[in-house]
Design an enzyme around this catalytic site. Sequence first.
Site, PDB file in Angstrom:
ATOM      1  N   THR A  55     -23.366  -6.268 -12.267  1.00 14.89           N
ATOM      2  CA  THR A  55     -22.124  -6.155 -13.032  1.00 14.89           C
ATOM      3  C   THR A  55     -21.804  -4.663 -13.118  1.00 14.89           C
ATOM      4  O   THR A  55     -22.651  -3.826 -12.828  1.00 14.89           O
ATOM      5  CB  THR A  55     -22.277  -6.718 -14.457  1.00 14.89           C
TER       6      THR A  55
ATOM      7  N   VAL B 237     -31.427  -1.774 -15.597  1.00 16.14           N
ATOM      8  CA  VAL B 237     -30.455  -0.844 -16.185  1.00 16.14           C
ATOM      9  C   VAL B 237     -29.787  -0.040 -15.069  1.00 16.14           C
ATOM     10  O   VAL B 237     -30.454   0.496 -14.182  1.00 16.14           O
ATOM     11  CB  VAL B 237     -31.152   0.093 -17.195  1.00 16.14           C
ATOM     12  N   LYS B 238     -28.456  -0.001 -15.141  1.00 15.59           N
ATOM     13  CA  LYS B 238     -27.698   0.708 -14.099  1.00 15.59           C
ATOM     14  C   LYS B 238     -27.267   2.070 -14.642  1.00 15.59           C
ATOM     15  O   LYS B 238     -26.580   2.150 -15.661  1.00 15.59           O
ATOM     16  CB  LYS B 238     -26.454  -0.128 -13.795  1.00 15.59           C
ATOM     17  N   CYS B 239     -27.677   3.137 -13.948  1.00 10.23           N
ATOM     18  CA  CYS B 239     -27.312   4.505 -14.359  1.00 10.23           C
ATOM     19  C   CYS B 239     -26.518   5.162 -13.238  1.00 10.23           C
ATOM     20  O   CYS B 239     -26.834   4.977 -12.062  1.00 10.23           O
ATOM     21  CB  CYS B 239     -28.572   5.347 -14.575  1.00 10.23           C
TER      22      CYS B 239
END
Length: 214
Positions: free
Chosen positions: A27, A82-84
């Site tokens: 997402t 977790v998207k960074c």
Amino acid sequence: MKLFLDTGNVSEIKAANDLGILDGVTTNPSLVAKTGTNHEDLLKEICTIVDGPISAEVLSVTAPEMLKEGRTLAKIHDNIVVKCPLIPEGLKATKQFTSEGIRVNVTLCFSPTQALLAAKAGAWCVSPFIGRLDDVSTEGINLIDQIVTIFHNYDYETQILVASVRHPQHVVDAAMIGGDICTMPFGIFNQLVKHPLTDIGLEKFLADAKNRKL
Ligand code: E4P
């Protein structure tokens, strides 16, 4: 190659998951905004549907804030990745998350040097956006080729998640080059199975079968 759906649309995720070949979901803030659903509620729901990595993006742009936000997201479910963003602060956060056992998808990758740094920070995966490179007259798939070579040269475990996929040929190219994961919108996921000769062939087999001796 693992196949992920790039969407926040729960109906699409359910439909793709029903095929039994969906490996995960990505997402991003734009996709989540489109759903009109609260971020955490949406992620919780997606985690009940798909048993695989679910990427959830932070909105923070400093490492301490990314860490705070990402830890909260990671608590939602063990499958949350977790998207960074691929900025210096994102690399700092990635290194720390990785030391805490939280998987990170380093996103918005547009160059081989960025991918190399994501791998050095210990990212679980890096997301090169090939469609957005194509949009600016730069062959996006060449970036995947470069990253595959670099990661292979040094045995980096960071996976290459081919993102910003716009058509089935991108999926074929990603698989030929050796991308580990390919994430795509539902429309493209559906196109992967379709071939007119399959439909014509099936129609003929079923018609001919009516003349079979019983
Ligand atoms: C990946 O994680 C991103 O969500 C996505 O692939 C971006 O694709 P777009 O360039 O079509 O927005």
